[in-house]
Enzyme design. Sequence first.
Site, short mmCIF file in Angstrom:
data_model
loop_
_atom_site.label_atom_id
_atom_site.label_comp_id
_atom_site.label_asym_id
_atom_site.label_seq_id
_atom_site.Cartn_x
_atom_site.Cartn_y
_atom_site.Cartn_z
N THR A 120 30.63 -8.82 -5.88
CA THR A 120 30.38 -10.20 -6.28
C THR A 120 31.64 -10.91 -6.76
O THR A 120 32.55 -10.27 -7.32
CB THR A 120 29.33 -10.24 -7.40
OG1 THR A 120 29.24 -11.56 -7.94
CG2 THR A 120 29.70 -9.30 -8.55
N TYR A 144 26.81 -8.11 -15.60
CA TYR A 144 26.61 -8.06 -14.16
C TYR A 144 27.96 -7.87 -13.45
O TYR A 144 28.15 -6.95 -12.65
CB TYR A 144 25.91 -9.32 -13.67
CG TYR A 144 25.90 -9.46 -12.16
CD1 TYR A 144 25.31 -8.49 -11.36
CD2 TYR A 144 26.50 -10.56 -11.55
CE1 TYR A 144 25.31 -8.61 -9.98
CE2 TYR A 144 26.50 -10.70 -10.17
CZ TYR A 144 25.92 -9.72 -9.39
OH TYR A 144 25.93 -9.83 -8.02
#
Length: 334
Positions: A120, A144
Amino acid sequence: MHNKAILVTGGAGYIGSHVVRQLGEAGYRKIFVLDNLSKGFREAVLHGQLVVGDTGDSDLVSRLIREHRIEAVLHFAAYTVVPESVSDPLKYYGNNTCNTRNLLACCAANGVKYFIFSSTAAVYGIPAITPVDEQTPTDPINAYGTSKLMSEWMLRDLGAASAMRYVVLRYFNVAGCDPQARIGQSTPQATLLIKVATETAVGKRDHVAIFGTDYPTKDGTGVRDYIHVEDLADAHLKALDYLAAGGTSTTLNCGYGHGYSVREVLDAVARADGKPFKIVAHPRRAGDPPELVAQCSRITQVLGWKPRYDNLDLIVQHALAWEKKLIKKLGYGG
């Protein structure tokens, strides 16, 4: 590779299911999907064999790899909601990092040759300069992003210590759905802007929130690089071809190299739906960069990847068609 066995973890989820569908359409005949169905949907797996289970189950993962002689693993299984990662970080380190470590150990013990990892742009945190390239310093600001970066590090070190080669794909803002509306994003309580906006357009939500209208951008709202899920899925197939042809391990950004503001996205959704919807402005959220756009020249050079859906109106049209299908057939959008 078309005759080789492939394991896709999280292949019943949003991005994974699109990759599985493209693998099947490309002629891959030995596709095995491992998904615990906590976020994925059985009906989204249109090709291959679905195995309901968890990447943290060493016995199951090792058995799948051995019995089917898995040569390549595409790893999508992860939690992805940033606010939840802030409030419950150990959940994200447990699933995204510890389970990835378990998966990598099973791969190493059983001779898996190729590994493609779903990472990501959150690994970059709040970059000082945009667009960001793969050499931009990584400095995630939430669990995350950190959980994904830790997995990248494990993969890097395992690659250096073994014969396994890998491609890390760092996604920017994934959006859209299968152009034929066979599968799409069905994540409950999704937080991605285009998903939220199209749900609002069809009446599942009563408004869309804009967080921050005073950024130093073209219209005061945050700017992001939106990539169609079909193009992103194609990048994974190109990465498989690249590794099978002898390509060395690498990390690549996945985006289009230009961004759209929140207001531009909401205008596109209203345009596609033919009517306005309620928008509520809120103050900025802590940790949101004003602009996050990919420098994506390397992925086109290394993989020969050529986007086909680089058009905001098209992305929105596909996403909206999926939401209307959910409302019509299921009565809800989740």
